[in-house]
Design a protein around this motif. Structure first.
Motif, short mmCIF file in Angstrom:
data_model
loop_
_atom_site.label_atom_id
_atom_site.label_comp_id
_atom_site.label_asym_id
_atom_site.label_seq_id
_atom_site.Cartn_x
_atom_site.Cartn_y
_atom_site.Cartn_z
N ILE A 1 0.84 -1.21 0.00
CA ILE A 1 0.00 0.00 0.00
C ILE A 1 0.88 1.26 0.00
N LEU A 2 1.94 1.25 0.82
CA LEU A 2 2.86 2.39 0.88
C LEU A 2 3.54 2.61 -0.47
N ASP A 3 3.92 1.51 -1.13
CA ASP A 3 4.55 1.62 -2.45
C ASP A 3 3.59 2.26 -3.45
N MET A 4 2.34 1.81 -3.43
CA MET A 4 1.34 2.35 -4.36
C MET A 4 1.15 3.85 -4.12
N PHE A 5 1.04 4.25 -2.86
CA PHE A 5 0.91 5.67 -2.54
C PHE A 5 2.10 6.47 -3.05
N ARG A 6 3.30 5.96 -2.75
CA ARG A 6 4.53 6.68 -3.10
C ARG A 6 4.66 6.85 -4.61
N TYR A 7 4.46 5.76 -5.36
CA TYR A 7 4.64 5.82 -6.81
C TYR A 7 3.61 6.71 -7.49
N VAL A 8 2.34 6.62 -7.03
CA VAL A 8 1.28 7.42 -7.68
C VAL A 8 1.44 8.89 -7.35
N THR B 1 4.13 10.50 -6.54
CA THR B 1 5.33 11.07 -7.17
C THR B 1 5.27 10.94 -8.69
N ASP B 2 4.13 10.45 -9.21
CA ASP B 2 3.87 10.29 -10.64
C ASP B 2 4.92 9.39 -11.33
N ASN B 3 5.31 8.32 -10.62
CA ASN B 3 6.28 7.35 -11.20
C ASN B 3 5.48 6.28 -11.97
#
Length: 840
Positions: free
Chosen positions: A274-281, A283-285
């Motif tokens: 969940i943290l990865d999904m938040f971070r990537y979205v 930061t527009d990665n």
């Protein structure tokens, strides 16, 4: 368009095991209405994109404007649910979204009475607050089964920037606080109701973004992907279970002997994705979140792909972890159906004997049994001209055109007062702001009835048989202690105002509308400033149609009167014709006995011998006196805290005079001697009486005033005191604001009772006691002193003694007495024994 038809709902009503009646309860602003939107959207009533912002269950304009729920709103939803796609079964969920603000706690009580389960919503960042405790305690006292939703997990990730391990510690602490409350307040005859993520009774998510998950959901995903039993994964994904990556095994140790650390199962397998999904979205990665979407088999629409930031994140998370799916799993699997719940709720609900025909039908949830419906609140129609009687069918089937008996809240079994026989015009389903007409509704369901609003003021029991006891009245956690007096500018408008007040009283479970004939005042009493403000707005705009101009007095507080010592001598009073004499003694009722009365261990309708034995054994009363308790007062309230007993020997005609003396006692209880406020904690003993032999000379006109004068005399020589209502105030503020908080409290006679710093945050929870009379303007004053950093929440706590003599005009209590007497138009000055000497 909804994903269901009215026919599907009606068919499901007959399958009692497929019904769930539930309330959503929480502290104010913890996200109940926002979360409810996910369930509404999944049922197809609103779009998924609008879920979280639509707040479908906030049906009033002022709810939308203020951003808080004011009235509880019912909606019936139909879902095809099953853990496996090939085994979906229709379920009917009768959901009630309730307010979180303390001033509207009575709406929560009304919602809990007609539901069997409660979804307790807690903001993870704020944790368990004062109103969370209040509503949870109410739910447990009604034997309503709680499940927990840890809401606003997105704040833990975005604002607090927590790692998976830090998030786990926040969740664990909050779940511990909730379980501590459940363990403290749950009915000991119920099984353990504590919530546990490994059992699936706890959900984590973000209502605003429309996503949520249970530990069991992730356990099923990993069991399918890596193999192993679901129970094995569930056990390891919560608690002190860590994964040793070196040895590729589970352990209960967070560190290894070689100094390497192991990651907690919950953090590694649940929070990290969940943290990865938040971070990537955020930061527009696109490359990295695109890979995650492929792994999770999530397909975005063209419209979704065009979004970015939080809007894109919401669309992805709704597909990755749909909130409704997690909530439905918890509701369907862990909340009881009516057929289960009514077995253990019947003894708490029904006032009659357990072997009664109606009680048996309620326990069995028998749709062919005698009809028993409890009306918990009255809901105004769109034009505010009529009311739907909203409640729950506990047994039998209620149908359009059916002839029924209506028992109001003041009905006593076997008597005809507050009892009517009428026909039901229509039966309807409540669907938020709309209603849907149905021909009949069987037991186990919530219902709206048309055509009985003329006979029910706030609550009542409806049945088809004559020999039925009423359902027990509700106990509210708040009291209407703040009052205003209303005067019409044009006397011709007085009937319109009074008609509007009658309709206002119907519309709210806790508002009191008093048309005082003695003083000519029209009084509205509410729980707090906000409650009064809403009631007055409704009165003016809805129930008087803006056609009545009236002025409103400054808010005043409802005090109570009590005594603090026994009378040292008998007080004798003569009737006006001098042919009858009554001799009374007065005494205070101890705190222990008052507590037993409040908890209904001692009641008016108890067997006198059982009650006397309890009072003698547990509280040291004289058993002979305790057997001769005549009555409790004042009548018409839920808890009667005064006692009248007869301790005479060999008095003639006493039995024939009992009713008249009791009427005098009830008048004293309703209107005390000091300033006409309600009396509490007083016991009057009739020690002797001389009564005229001719009934004509000892009628009500002679004995009622005589009894009243004698009891007033007893009160005046028993060290009378005033009791004032006290708020429990919970304040969340930065630690640097303490000086301002203490300053405001000292100025308003408040007391700080506890100060607890929040772990890991520069905030503190301060609890204080504040007299309700000093609370007007408290919020702006506190914000001014703390630069807007302190957030107070006031909840009615108790009545406390004002420690000064009200018979001294210069004392603090004496000044209050003089002011109240002046306001009520009573005789000026402090009352003295001499005022009653023509009778004493």
């Amino acid at each position: 368009m909804p994903n269901f038809t009215l026919e599907q709902i009606r068919e499901c009503m007959d399958h009692v095991d497929k019904i769930r009646n539930m309330s959503v309860i929480a502290h104010v602003d913890h996200g109940k209405s926002t979360l409810t939107d996910s369930l509404i959207a999944t049922a197809g009533i609103i779009s998924m994109g609008a879920a979280g912002n639509a707040r479908y269950t906030d049906t009033r304009q002022d709810e939308k404007d203020r951003g808080i729920t004011i009235k509880s709103t019912g909606v019936s939803l139909y879902y095809e649910y099953g853990l496996n796609d090939d085994a979906k079964v229709g379920h009917l969920i009768n959901l009630i979204d309730s307010p979180g603000h303390v001033d509207f706690s009575s709406e929560v009580t009304a919602a809990l009475r007609v539901t069997d389960g409660a979804l307790v919503v807690v903001d993870c960042c704020e944790g368990v607050c004062v109103q969370t405790e209040t509503v949870l305690r109410q739910a447990l006292s009604e034997r309503v089964v709680p499940v927990l939703m840890m809401n606003k997990v997105d704040r833990v990730i975005s604002e607090l920037q927590c790692s998976g391990e830090e998030a786990y510690k926040i969740f664990e602490k909050t779940i511990g606080q909730v379980n501590e409350l459940i363990h403290t307040f749950q009915d000991k005859r119920m099984p353990d109701l504590t919530v546990d993520p490994t059992k699936g009774t706890c959900t984590f998510g973000a209502g605003l973004q429309g996503w949520a998950f249970t530990v069991t959901h992730f356990a099923r995903i990993y069991a399918k992907k890596y193999g192993g039993e679901v129970s094995y994964w569930t056990k390891n994904l919560w608690g002190n279970h860590f994964f040793n990556k070196t040895k590729n095994c589970w352990t209960n140790k967070s560190a290894n002997e070689d100094g390497t650390t192991n990651e907690r199962g919950f953090a590694l397998y649940i929070m990290d994705p969940i943290l990865d999904m938040f971070r990537y979205v955020l930061t527009d990665n696109k490359k990295k979140y695109g890979k995650l979407l492929d792994k999770l088999d999530i397909k975005l629409t063209v419209d979704d792909e065009a979004e970015s930031g939080k809007k894109l994140l919401k669309a992805i998370m709704q597909k990755f972890l749909p909130a409704a799916q997690a909530l439905l799993e918890m509701i369907v699997l862990h909340l009881p159906s009516p057929v289960v719940a009514q077995k253990y709720r019947a003894e708490n609900l029904y006032m009659g004997p357990a072997d009664d025909e109606c009680c048996k039908a309620i326990k069995e949830c028998n749709k062919d049994g005698p009809l028993v419906v409890y009306i918990s609140k009255m809901v105004p129609t769109v034009d505010r001209s009529r009311f739907y009687a909203f409640g729950r069918v506990f047994s039998g089937t209620v149908a359009t055109g059916q002839k029924v008996n209506i028992m109001g809240p003041n009905y006593v079994y076997g008597k005809k007062y507050d009892y009517f026989t009428k026909n039901i015009q229509r039966t309807v389903l409540m669907m938020g702001a709309r209603v849907e007409q149905v021909d009949d509704i069987p037991c186990g369901n919530t219902v709206g009835l048309v055509g009985v609003d003329q006979y029910i003021v706030k609550t009542g029991t409806i049945t088809t048989i004559d020999d039925c006891y009423p359902i027990r009245p509700m106990k509210f956690s708040v009291s209407p202690v703040v009052r205003v007096a209303i005067e019409v500018k044009n006397p011709k408008d007085l009937p319109k105002l009074q008609e509007g007040m009658k309709r206002l009283e119907k519309s709210d479970p806790c508002v009191l509308c008093i048309m005082d004939e003695e003083t000519g005042q029209n009084i509205i009493a509410g729980v707090g400033e906000l409650h009064l403000e809403i009631c007055l707005k409704d009165l003016k705009e809805d129930f008087c149609n803006n056609a009545v101009d009236f002025t409103i007095s400054e808010p005043v507080v409802q005090y109570r009167e009590t005594v603090t010592a026994p009378t040292e001598r008998q007080i004798m009073a003569k009737s006006a014709n001098k042919h009858n004499r009554l001799y009374f003694e007065g005494a205070q009722i101890s705190e222990e006995v008052l507590k037993a009365i409040e908890e209904q261990e001692i009641t008016n309708d108890q067997d006198s011998k059982v009650r006397a034995r309890m009072l003698a054994d547990q509280f040291g009363w004289d058993v002979e006196e305790a057997r001769k308790i005549w009555n409790f007062g004042p009548e018409g309230v839920t808890i009667m805290r005064n006692i009248l007993l007869e301790a005479t020997k060999g008095v003639q005609y006493l039995h024939e005079s009992k009713e008249h003396i009791n009427s005098g006692f009830q008048m004293v209880c309703r209107s005390g001697v000091l300033c006409g406020e309600e009396l509490t904690g007083a016991c009057f003993k009739l020690k002797d009486a001389t009564l005229h032999g001719d009934a004509l000379h000892r009628g009500a006109g002679q004995l009622m005033p005589c009894a009243r004068a004698a009891m007033y005399g007893c009160l005046l020589v028993s060290q009378p005191r005033l009791l004032e209502p006290i708020y429990l105030v919970e304040i969340l503020a930065p630690e640097g604001c303490m000086g301002g908080i203490y300053q405001v409290m000292a100025k308003r006679r408040g007391q700080v009772i506890s100060e607890d710093p929040r772990e890991g945050q520069p905030l503190a929870d301060i609890k204080c006691h504040l007299p309700v009379g000093e609370s007007f303007g408290f919020d702006p004053d506190l914000r001014a002193q703390t630069s807007g950093q302190a957030f107070p929440q006031c909840v009615f706590s108790h009545y406390a003694l004002i420690d000064s003599d009200p018979l001294d005009a210069n004392s603090y209590a004496g000044k209050i007495v003089v002011a109240i007497r002046k306001r009520k138009g009573l005789k000026e000055g402090i009352p003295q024994i001499a005022d009653y000497e023509d009778r004493l």
